[in-house]
Write a protein that holds these residues in place. Sequence first.
Motif, PDB file in Angstrom:
ATOM      1  N   ARG A 115      -1.602 -24.065  66.514  1.00 25.98           N
ATOM      2  CA  ARG A 115      -0.468 -23.266  66.688  1.00 25.98           C
ATOM      3  C   ARG A 115      -0.613 -22.098  65.732  1.00 25.98           C
ATOM      4  NH1 ARG A 115       4.694 -27.287  66.520  1.00 25.98           N
ATOM      5  NH2 ARG A 115       4.072 -28.463  68.291  1.00 25.98           N
ATOM      6  N   ALA A 116       0.115 -21.080  66.325  1.00 27.27           N
ATOM      7  CA  ALA A 116       0.183 -19.912  65.594  1.00 27.27           C
ATOM      8  C   ALA A 116       1.507 -19.969  64.606  1.00 27.27           C
ATOM      9  CB  ALA A 116       0.224 -18.727  66.351  1.00 27.27           C
ATOM     10  N   ILE A 117       1.138 -20.143  63.430  1.00 26.67           N
ATOM     11  CA  ILE A 117       2.593 -20.213  62.400  1.00 26.67           C
ATOM     12  C   ILE A 117       3.004 -19.117  61.658  1.00 26.67           C
ATOM     13  CG2 ILE A 117       2.007 -22.881  62.130  1.00 26.67           C
ATOM     14  CD1 ILE A 117       1.366 -20.878  59.211  1.00 26.67           C
ATOM     15  N   GLU A 118       2.193 -18.116  61.717  1.00 27.29           N
ATOM     16  CA  GLU A 118       2.662 -16.717  61.104  1.00 27.29           C
ATOM     17  C   GLU A 118       1.656 -15.722  61.838  1.00 27.29           C
ATOM     18  OE1 GLU A 118       3.465 -16.816  56.832  1.00 27.29           O
ATOM     19  OE2 GLU A 118       4.673 -14.990  57.301  1.00 27.29           O
ATOM     20  N   GLU A 119       2.570 -14.700  61.974  1.00 25.80           N
ATOM     21  CA  GLU A 119       1.558 -13.517  62.563  1.00 25.80           C
ATOM     22  C   GLU A 119       2.403 -12.223  61.971  1.00 25.80           C
ATOM     23  OE1 GLU A 119       2.461 -12.251  66.674  1.00 25.80           O
ATOM     24  OE2 GLU A 119       1.863 -10.491  65.464  1.00 25.80           O
ATOM     25  N   GLY A 120       1.428 -11.214  61.617  1.00 31.37           N
ATOM     26  CA  GLY A 120       2.083 -10.086  61.377  1.00 31.37           C
ATOM     27  C   GLY A 120       0.813  -8.971  60.786  1.00 31.37           C
ATOM     28  N   GLY A 121       1.464  -7.926  60.457  1.00 32.56           N
ATOM     29  CA  GLY A 121       0.672  -6.744  59.743  1.00 32.56           C
ATOM     30  C   GLY A 121      -0.052  -7.245  58.477  1.00 32.56           C
ATOM     31  N   ILE A 122      -1.137  -6.736  58.186  1.00 33.23           N
ATOM     32  CA  ILE A 122      -2.003  -7.202  57.038  1.00 33.23           C
ATOM     33  C   ILE A 122      -1.072  -7.380  55.800  1.00 33.23           C
ATOM     34  CG2 ILE A 122      -3.212  -5.204  56.435  1.00 33.23           C
ATOM     35  CD1 ILE A 122      -4.924  -8.377  56.915  1.00 33.23           C
ATOM     36  N   GLU A 123      -0.407  -6.062  55.654  1.00 29.02           N
ATOM     37  CA  GLU A 123       0.497  -5.804  54.284  1.00 29.02           C
ATOM     38  C   GLU A 123       1.473  -7.097  54.122  1.00 29.02           C
ATOM     39  OE1 GLU A 123      -0.113  -3.662  51.860  1.00 29.02           O
ATOM     40  OE2 GLU A 123      -1.962  -2.892  52.799  1.00 29.02           O
ATOM     41  N   GLY A 150      12.516 -30.487  66.594  1.00 29.29           N
ATOM     42  CA  GLY A 150      12.424 -29.302  67.481  1.00 29.29           C
ATOM     43  C   GLY A 150      11.260 -28.431  66.782  1.00 29.29           C
ATOM     44  N   ARG A 151      10.479 -27.863  67.683  1.00 29.07           N
ATOM     45  CA  ARG A 151       9.175 -27.009  67.375  1.00 29.07           C
ATOM     46  C   ARG A 151       9.825 -25.668  66.942  1.00 29.07           C
ATOM     47  NH1 ARG A 151       3.917 -25.719  70.709  1.00 29.07           N
ATOM     48  NH2 ARG A 151       3.164 -23.671  69.523  1.00 29.07           N
ATOM     49  N   PRO A 152       9.503 -25.160  65.719  1.00 25.87           N
ATOM     50  CA  PRO A 152      10.201 -23.689  65.375  1.00 25.87           C
ATOM     51  C   PRO A 152       9.408 -22.708  66.053  1.00 25.87           C
ATOM     52  CG  PRO A 152       8.986 -25.094  63.433  1.00 25.87           C
ATOM     53  CD  PRO A 152       8.641 -25.871  64.643  1.00 25.87           C
ATOM     54  N   PRO A 153      10.101 -21.893  66.698  1.00 22.97           N
ATOM     55  CA  PRO A 153       9.810 -20.870  67.408  1.00 22.97           C
ATOM     56  C   PRO A 153       9.309 -19.659  66.567  1.00 22.97           C
ATOM     57  CG  PRO A 153      11.979 -20.535  67.501  1.00 22.97           C
ATOM     58  CD  PRO A 153      11.774 -21.864  66.718  1.00 22.97           C
ATOM     59  N   LEU A 154       8.224 -18.823  67.018  1.00 22.59           N
ATOM     60  CA  LEU A 154       7.884 -17.826  65.994  1.00 22.59           C
ATOM     61  C   LEU A 154       8.942 -16.688  65.999  1.00 22.59           C
ATOM     62  CD1 LEU A 154       4.172 -16.552  66.831  1.00 22.59           C
ATOM     63  CD2 LEU A 154       5.032 -17.205  64.753  1.00 22.59           C
ATOM     64  N   ALA A 155       9.512 -16.317  64.953  1.00 23.91           N
ATOM     65  CA  ALA A 155      10.971 -15.560  64.764  1.00 23.91           C
ATOM     66  C   ALA A 155      10.752 -14.674  63.593  1.00 23.91           C
ATOM     67  CB  ALA A 155      11.997 -16.262  64.661  1.00 23.91           C
ATOM     68  N   GLU A 156      11.172 -13.398  63.756  1.00 25.27           N
ATOM     69  CA  GLU A 156      11.173 -12.299  62.723  1.00 25.27           C
ATOM     70  C   GLU A 156      11.617 -12.858  61.390  1.00 25.27           C
ATOM     71  OE1 GLU A 156      10.142  -9.189  63.517  1.00 25.27           O
ATOM     72  OE2 GLU A 156       9.960  -9.421  65.372  1.00 25.27           O
ATOM     73  N   ALA A 157      10.721 -12.548  60.421  1.00 29.87           N
ATOM     74  CA  ALA A 157      11.214 -12.992  58.999  1.00 29.87           C
ATOM     75  C   ALA A 157      11.540 -11.861  58.258  1.00 29.87           C
ATOM     76  CB  ALA A 157       9.976 -13.766  58.302  1.00 29.87           C
ATOM     77  N   ALA A 158      12.321 -12.060  57.028  1.00 26.06           N
ATOM     78  CA  ALA A 158      12.614 -10.995  56.357  1.00 26.06           C
ATOM     79  C   ALA A 158      11.516 -10.079  55.900  1.00 26.06           C
ATOM     80  CB  ALA A 158      13.642 -11.442  55.247  1.00 26.06           C
ATOM     81  N   GLY A 159      10.399 -10.513  55.770  1.00 28.27           N
ATOM     82  CA  GLY A 159       9.459  -9.993  54.903  1.00 28.27           C
ATOM     83  C   GLY A 159       8.506  -8.991  56.046  1.00 28.27           C
ATOM     84  N   GLY A 160       9.031  -9.103  57.426  1.00 29.76           N
ATOM     85  CA  GLY A 160       8.392  -8.142  58.408  1.00 29.76           C
ATOM     86  C   GLY A 160       7.319  -8.980  59.298  1.00 29.76           C
ATOM     87  N   THR A 161       7.001 -10.317  58.684  1.00 32.03           N
ATOM     88  CA  THR A 161       5.898 -11.015  59.782  1.00 32.03           C
ATOM     89  C   THR A 161       6.933 -11.711  60.737  1.00 32.03           C
ATOM     90  OG1 THR A 161       6.421 -12.980  58.258  1.00 32.03           O
ATOM     91  CG2 THR A 161       4.579 -11.226  57.543  1.00 32.03           C
TER      92      THR A 161
END
Lengths: 327, 352
Positions: A230-238, A301-312
């Motif tokens: 699964r993809a567990i985190e996704e975001g810009g490199i920074e 429950g499978r956690p969905p990909l959702a916006e995190a505070a840090g921008g990922t």
Amino acid sequence: MNVLDVRDLSVEIPTETGHVLAVDGLSYSVGESEILAIVGESGCGKSVGVLSLLGLGPEHARVTGEVNYAGQNLLTRKPDALRRVRGQDIAYIFQDPMTALNPLMPVGKQVEEVLAQHASMSRAERRARVVELFELVGIPAAAERARAYPHQLSGGMRQRVMISMAIACGPRVLIADEPTTALDVTVQAAILEILKDLRDKLGMAIVLITHDMGVVADIADRVVVMYAGRAIEEGGIEQVFRRPAHPYTRGLLSAVPVPGQRAARARLRGIPGTVPVIAESVDACTFADRCGRADEACRSGRPPLAEAAGGTRVACRHPETKESNGE
Amino acid sequence: MSEPNTAVAGGTGNGSADVPALHLKNLVKHYATRRGTVRSVDGVDLTIRKGEILGLVGESGSGKSTLGKLAVALAEPTSGSVVIDGTDVSRLSGRELRRRRKSFNIVFQDPGSSLNPRMTVGEAVAEPLRIHRIVERRGEARKVAEILDTVGLRPEIADRYVHMLSGGQRQRVSLARALAPEPTLLVADEPTSALDVSVQASVLNLIADLQHDLGFACLFISHDLAAVEYLADRVAVMYLGRVVEVADAESLFTRPLHPYSEILLKAAPLPDPDAQRTRERIVLGGDLPSPLNPPAGCRFHPRCPIAVDRCRTEEPELREIVRPGGATSSFACHLVDDQGVRPPLIADMPSG
């Protein structure tokens, strides 16, 4: 604009001891001139995931979901049509160029074969194009090297040949599966420079599969972190490096020694436990058994990909919020 | 540092504290092939002090693995000597060598292929105890459990076969086997390279802990510079069969003297986008020359951005200087002066 858009990709592989769900509902997209890194440890499904996009996955694997490219879903296309897409529109390079090259044929000829498959050119035109391509990927004495056999070239030169073969027909997407893992660091640095240069010159999108956070930091614009299919985190490199929200992403980053770490007497932190092999999609977080923060919510429950505070975007019920610096 | 020459004949070993754990003297290993002589290790002088971790870095073909094998008498040197704790082990008879093998050992990259798949973990760990007659049969099981505990494995694992273990567990088993006879020298050849990063971290920590607790000297061979920086007290850099620089880890990683050391360090990507994208790039030109026919003069000169005429003709010897702060560095480069200053590499290089 997205060149390639993967939706809810799952890959189920039958084995002697039951089937394995190698990829479990993976979605990502990559835009023009963008370098997307897919990072994870062995067995996380990162390679099977990209091979299955164009029917190169394991035999008898069941691939579901959508792979959208140029207005069509590639998963519904016939093998013949896929063969045209491979090489022409979407090209691959792999970790070990020696096994991907024919040992009995000069390397220039092998690149010519690709051109003959996909482009209408005369033999002389093809030859000239090979030299041009070799120069583009930094092969010195290109005309001479074209006559060499693979065993006469170094690992770095062979990987350059593979890259020239992959870009021969001007693909819009290059999928690079651990392209520098078998190479020495000084050669790796040169190959990464070439990939960036090709992206800039040709506007190709690159999907880079790697386990090396240093490579990701060097070359990628965005990153997808995979764990157990699964993809567990996704975001810009920074964002992913500065404020990783998933405990696994943090674990991966703190497992790599950084300069000055020993002087600071900071110990490396591994991640306890091992990666699970998943037989079928579970309705829970697959990292829960190795996670210090896991509770009932994570196991139901499978956690969905959702916006995190840090921008990922993160698949976690209890994402980290602090910056990762100074820990 | 005392010259252990006189101790070679006596061979009693474990003398005073200033006898190094390992002393390689003008060590040469050539392999004859159909295409000529491969000069894999070509005149190396290197010392590892007791209780010290020396990191050995270099790229493929530099001769670092051959050096590791020579250091534990798994290969016979063409010339030169391998002095372990005062005894030249490269000149010992078979029987005497077997007896001495208790005091030095090696672990390899892939424990899957260096462990016998038909042995249980318990048998694999008991084997060196039997060979070196370390415990009586009665006490064996307890000793095995004790050793497994030191490498962080539970005693139940003794009944399992190696193939049932994860990569990290297997590497712990090979460390257990290597350390069972309580050697004074351990060579670790890329011990974490086949492992996933999260597992690498725990194996690196384990090696650090074991070394701290048991006090063996360690030659830690790796292409992973970050791992070497994390673990090593001193670091040696090899290029084409020669050591080009030796220094304490901090000096080497903060201010490398040899141009190749600097290029190698700058090529390893940092897991930090800001730092990685703003640092200087030096892309190394050309391929590694063949060890069949190393370049004349300094072996690095064809790829060195600052090479001068002298580098093309005269091979530099290792020179030792004292760095500001008191640490010593050795390097083989004509262009570094006695203050440790040399021309910068970047000046006339197009940056990547």
